[in-house]
Design a protein around this motif. Structure first.
Motif, mmCIF file in Angstrom:
data_model
loop_
_atom_site.group_PDB
_atom_site.id
_atom_site.type_symbol
_atom_site.label_atom_id
_atom_site.label_comp_id
_atom_site.label_asym_id
_atom_site.label_seq_id
_atom_site.Cartn_x
_atom_site.Cartn_y
_atom_site.Cartn_z
ATOM 1 N N PHE A 142 0.859 -1.174 0.000
ATOM 2 C CA PHE A 142 0.000 0.000 0.000
ATOM 3 C C PHE A 142 0.903 1.234 0.000
ATOM 4 O O PHE A 142 1.784 1.358 0.854
ATOM 5 C CB PHE A 142 -0.899 0.020 1.239
ATOM 6 C CG PHE A 142 -1.854 1.189 1.286
ATOM 7 C CD1 PHE A 142 -3.106 1.109 0.695
ATOM 8 C CD2 PHE A 142 -1.492 2.380 1.912
ATOM 9 C CE1 PHE A 142 -3.985 2.174 0.728
ATOM 10 C CE2 PHE A 142 -2.363 3.454 1.950
ATOM 11 C CZ PHE A 142 -3.614 3.355 1.358
ATOM 12 N N VAL A 143 0.694 2.123 -0.973
ATOM 13 C CA VAL A 143 1.506 3.337 -1.085
ATOM 14 C C VAL A 143 0.648 4.539 -0.708
ATOM 15 O O VAL A 143 -0.406 4.765 -1.302
ATOM 16 C CB VAL A 143 2.058 3.516 -2.518
ATOM 17 C CG1 VAL A 143 2.976 4.738 -2.577
ATOM 18 C CG2 VAL A 143 2.808 2.272 -2.969
ATOM 19 N N LEU A 144 1.100 5.289 0.289
ATOM 20 C CA LEU A 144 0.409 6.509 0.717
ATOM 21 C C LEU A 144 1.181 7.710 0.194
ATOM 22 O O LEU A 144 2.296 7.990 0.644
ATOM 23 C CB LEU A 144 0.308 6.559 2.241
ATOM 24 C CG LEU A 144 -0.362 7.801 2.838
ATOM 25 C CD1 LEU A 144 -1.811 7.928 2.360
ATOM 26 C CD2 LEU A 144 -0.299 7.783 4.356
ATOM 27 N N CYS A 145 0.613 8.401 -0.798
ATOM 28 C CA CYS A 145 1.277 9.556 -1.422
ATOM 29 C C CYS A 145 0.758 10.847 -0.798
ATOM 30 O O CYS A 145 -0.427 11.150 -0.896
ATOM 31 C CB CYS A 145 1.004 9.574 -2.926
ATOM 32 S SG CYS A 145 1.385 8.033 -3.760
ATOM 33 N N LEU A 146 1.646 11.586 -0.168
ATOM 34 C CA LEU A 146 1.277 12.841 0.490
ATOM 35 C C LEU A 146 1.883 14.010 -0.274
ATOM 36 O O LEU A 146 3.066 14.352 -0.091
ATOM 37 C CB LEU A 146 1.759 12.838 1.950
ATOM 38 C CG LEU A 146 1.231 11.692 2.831
ATOM 39 C CD1 LEU A 146 1.823 11.794 4.238
ATOM 40 C CD2 LEU A 146 -0.288 11.685 2.875
ATOM 41 N N ASP A 147 1.088 14.617 -1.150
ATOM 42 C CA ASP A 147 1.541 15.765 -1.941
ATOM 43 C C ASP A 147 1.445 17.039 -1.102
ATOM 44 O O ASP A 147 0.664 17.115 -0.151
ATOM 45 C CB ASP A 147 0.685 15.897 -3.198
ATOM 46 C CG ASP A 147 1.423 16.604 -4.330
ATOM 47 O OD1 ASP A 147 2.495 17.197 -4.065
ATOM 48 O OD2 ASP A 147 0.940 16.557 -5.474
ATOM 49 N N GLU A 148 2.251 18.045 -1.472
ATOM 50 C CA GLU A 148 2.330 19.304 -0.707
ATOM 51 C C GLU A 148 2.627 18.984 0.764
ATOM 52 O O GLU A 148 2.006 19.520 1.694
ATOM 53 C CB GLU A 148 1.022 20.097 -0.834
ATOM 54 C CG GLU A 148 0.595 20.412 -2.256
ATOM 55 C CD GLU A 148 1.373 21.558 -2.877
ATOM 56 O OE1 GLU A 148 2.264 22.109 -2.204
ATOM 57 O OE2 GLU A 148 1.099 21.903 -4.038
ATOM 58 N N CYS A 182 4.405 1.975 2.049
ATOM 59 C CA CYS A 182 5.448 2.965 1.779
ATOM 60 C C CYS A 182 4.801 4.345 1.733
ATOM 61 O O CYS A 182 3.783 4.539 1.065
ATOM 62 C CB CYS A 182 6.152 2.670 0.452
ATOM 63 S SG CYS A 182 7.448 3.861 0.039
ATOM 64 N N ILE A 183 5.378 5.277 2.468
ATOM 65 C CA ILE A 183 4.902 6.662 2.452
ATOM 66 C C ILE A 183 5.739 7.422 1.430
ATOM 67 O O ILE A 183 6.968 7.416 1.501
ATOM 68 C CB ILE A 183 5.075 7.315 3.837
ATOM 69 C CG1 ILE A 183 4.417 6.472 4.927
ATOM 70 C CG2 ILE A 183 4.510 8.730 3.836
ATOM 71 C CD1 ILE A 183 5.024 6.686 6.297
ATOM 72 N N VAL A 184 5.091 8.061 0.472
ATOM 73 C CA VAL A 184 5.790 8.880 -0.522
ATOM 74 C C VAL A 184 5.408 10.334 -0.286
ATOM 75 O O VAL A 184 4.244 10.708 -0.428
ATOM 76 C CB VAL A 184 5.433 8.461 -1.966
ATOM 77 C CG1 VAL A 184 6.119 9.377 -2.974
ATOM 78 C CG2 VAL A 184 5.826 7.013 -2.215
ATOM 79 N N THR A 185 6.372 11.140 0.119
ATOM 80 C CA THR A 185 6.110 12.565 0.343
ATOM 81 C C THR A 185 6.560 13.360 -0.875
ATOM 82 O O THR A 185 7.609 13.082 -1.454
ATOM 83 C CB THR A 185 6.843 13.079 1.595
ATOM 84 O OG1 THR A 185 8.257 12.997 1.402
ATOM 85 C CG2 THR A 185 6.452 12.269 2.822
ATOM 86 N N ILE A 186 5.743 14.347 -1.262
ATOM 87 C CA ILE A 186 6.050 15.174 -2.431
ATOM 88 C C ILE A 186 6.083 16.635 -1.974
ATOM 89 O O ILE A 186 5.121 17.130 -1.382
ATOM 90 C CB ILE A 186 4.986 15.002 -3.531
ATOM 91 C CG1 ILE A 186 4.822 13.520 -3.892
ATOM 92 C CG2 ILE A 186 5.353 15.810 -4.773
ATOM 93 C CD1 ILE A 186 3.648 13.231 -4.815
ATOM 94 N N SER A 187 7.200 17.294 -2.228
ATOM 95 C CA SER A 187 7.359 18.673 -1.755
ATOM 96 C C SER A 187 8.391 19.397 -2.607
ATOM 97 O O SER A 187 9.119 18.773 -3.382
ATOM 98 C CB SER A 187 7.796 18.676 -0.283
ATOM 99 O OG SER A 187 8.064 19.978 0.178
ATOM 100 N N ASN A 188 8.453 20.711 -2.438
ATOM 101 C CA ASN A 188 9.500 21.491 -3.107
ATOM 102 C C ASN A 188 10.812 21.429 -2.334
ATOM 103 O O ASN A 188 11.859 21.796 -2.848
ATOM 104 C CB ASN A 188 9.065 22.953 -3.242
ATOM 105 C CG ASN A 188 7.866 23.119 -4.138
ATOM 106 O OD1 ASN A 188 7.701 22.390 -5.107
ATOM 107 N ND2 ASN A 188 7.001 24.059 -3.823
#
Length: 435
Positions: A142-148, A182-188
């Motif tokens: 299970f992939v948890l994608c956290l954008d911003e 897996c936690i996928v974090t998306i950021s600048n």
């Protein structure tokens, strides 16, 4: 508005869209069926995720880079096309840590919880929902994608680092049940820039993927592909190159390039003409105004003050680059006397937000034995920013600038005269200017 006026609006909109065959290909938020470029970044992400097939997956992958560099698109594209379950959440919609967990639960089909029910209870529910999802699909990851992802850290009271810790602990719990997450974090920003506890840092490791800005050739390939599918007539390649050049020179932002192409088409459609470079230039101006209005209208009072401080120094002093300390002093001068100031650290974070939103650019300069410091420069017209932030205040800044310019012209005129003629001709003006 009467029926006649409405009919005219309808006619204008239809004329605007007459140049397109399928406008959906110019939706910069949609995940395309195929990706141009980013093979290296995609390979790294797939490598991190598919390690679950050998019994172990990294708990957290940090995706970072400039806005419009394809981070969110690549993550969603890869996850959709792998045999995994995933949940994509844009945390920008939340204002608190508890709001973030509610967004995740909502995306998984659960109703929002009340604050009184607590974060710990929310994580118990989240664990059950993830297990149910994996059991239903018979998948193991299970992939948890956290954008911003940076939005999470604006809520100081909500203990964002503790929230991330709870997510990592959840990963460990699922692993004990022979399930993987897996936690996928998306950021600048890179993960190390966030204020995470040591207990979190030691658990998540350093699994990072950096997305550089798109090159001009990459942007050109992307908009060529979109233009072929979205317009009735073939767009002249010189126009597409012009569009790619503008986008890559300013930000290397693929989303902006797609917006620019769409807006150029709408302007050309109203004129019933093929898209030209002139239409692209007009679109640049229109999008800049729309972008600034959207960003500033959604910003806090202090965010607008940070914008105003940079605009004031740029406009009045005719200078480009400004240090954090200079900007903070100006912020202190223009803030309302009955409003509590934010800290220097929070103000410096706000300047980074200005850079991430495209309002400013930054660079790091050496201060010798005092280390390094950040410098910031406005990337848009200060007059546009000032009027958008505080339309009642900015005219006084313009008037102040005019008086300063007039005084400087008077000084030059005085210096061109002899000492005696200065006094006799200019009298009080001479003394007021301190000459």
């Amino acid at each position: 508005m009467d029926k006649k006026e409405l009919a005219k609006i309808v006619g204008d909109v239809r004329a605007q869209n007459s140049i397109f065959s399928d406008k959906s290909f110019l939706d910069n938020l949609a995940v395309p069926n195929s990706i141009i470029g980013r093979e290296s970044e995609s390979k790294k992400l797939v490598k991190f995720l598919l390690s679950y097939e050998k019994g172990l997956v990294v708990p957290l992958v940090s995706i970072y880079g400039r806005s419009g560099s394809g981070k969110s698109t690549i993550v969603q594209f890869v996850c959709k096309n792998l045999d995994v379950d995933f949940c994509y959440v844009n945390l920008r919609k939340a204002k608190t840590v508890f709001g973030c967990i509610n967004l995740i639960l909502s995306e998984l089909g659960h109703e929002n919880l009340k604050n009184a029910q607590g974060v710990s209870n929310a994580f118990v529910i989240l664990e059950k929902l993830i297990l149910q999802t994996l059991e239903k699909s018979n998948n193991s990851l299970f992939v948890l994608c956290l954008d911003e992802f940076d939005t999470l850290f604006y809520d100081k009271r909500g203990k964002p680092s503790d929230f991330v810790y709870k997510l990592v602990v959840l990963v460990e719990k699922l692993r004990a049940l022979k399930k993987h997450m897996c936690i996928v974090t998306i950021s600048n920003k890179v993960l190390s820039e966030f204020n995470l506890d040591d207990r979190v840092i030691s658990r998540v490791g350093t699994s990072e993927i950096y997305f550089d800005s798109y090159s001009q050739s990459d942007v050109l390939k992307i908009i060529r592909n979109r233009a072929k599918k979205s317009f009735l007539k073939k767009i002249d390649d010189d126009v597409l190159q012009h569009c790619a050049y503008i986008s890559s020179e300013e930000h290397g932002d693929a989303r902006r390039a797609i917006d620019l192409l769409r807006t150029s088409g709408e302007i050309a459609g109203i004129e019933n003409k093929n898209i030209s470079k002139k239409h692209v230039d007009e679109a640049v101006s229109q999008l800049q105004k729309n972008q600034i209005t959207t960003i500033i209208s959604g910003g806090s009072y202090h965010f607008r003050l940070a914008c105003a401080a940079l605009s004031w120094l740029t406009y009045v002093n005719d200078e480009g680059w400004h240090s954090t300390s200079e900007l903070f002093k100006q912020y202190q001068k223009i803030i309302s006397s009955d409003t509590r100031q934010i800290s220097y650290r929070r103000f410096s974070e706000m300047l980074v937000e200005l850079v991430n939103s495209g309002i400013a650019v930054s660079k790091t300069e050496s201060k010798g034995r005092h280390g390094y410091g950040s410098q910031f420069k406005l990337s848009v017209d200060p007059d546009l920013i000032g009027n958008s932030c505080f339309p009642d205040w900015w005219p006084s800044v313009v008037e102040s600038k005019k008086r300063k310019d007039d005084a400087l012209r008077s000084m030059k005129a005085l210096k061109s005269l002899s000492f005696g003629r200065r006094r006799s001709r200019f009298g009080n003006l001479y003394r007021n200017l301190g000459l």
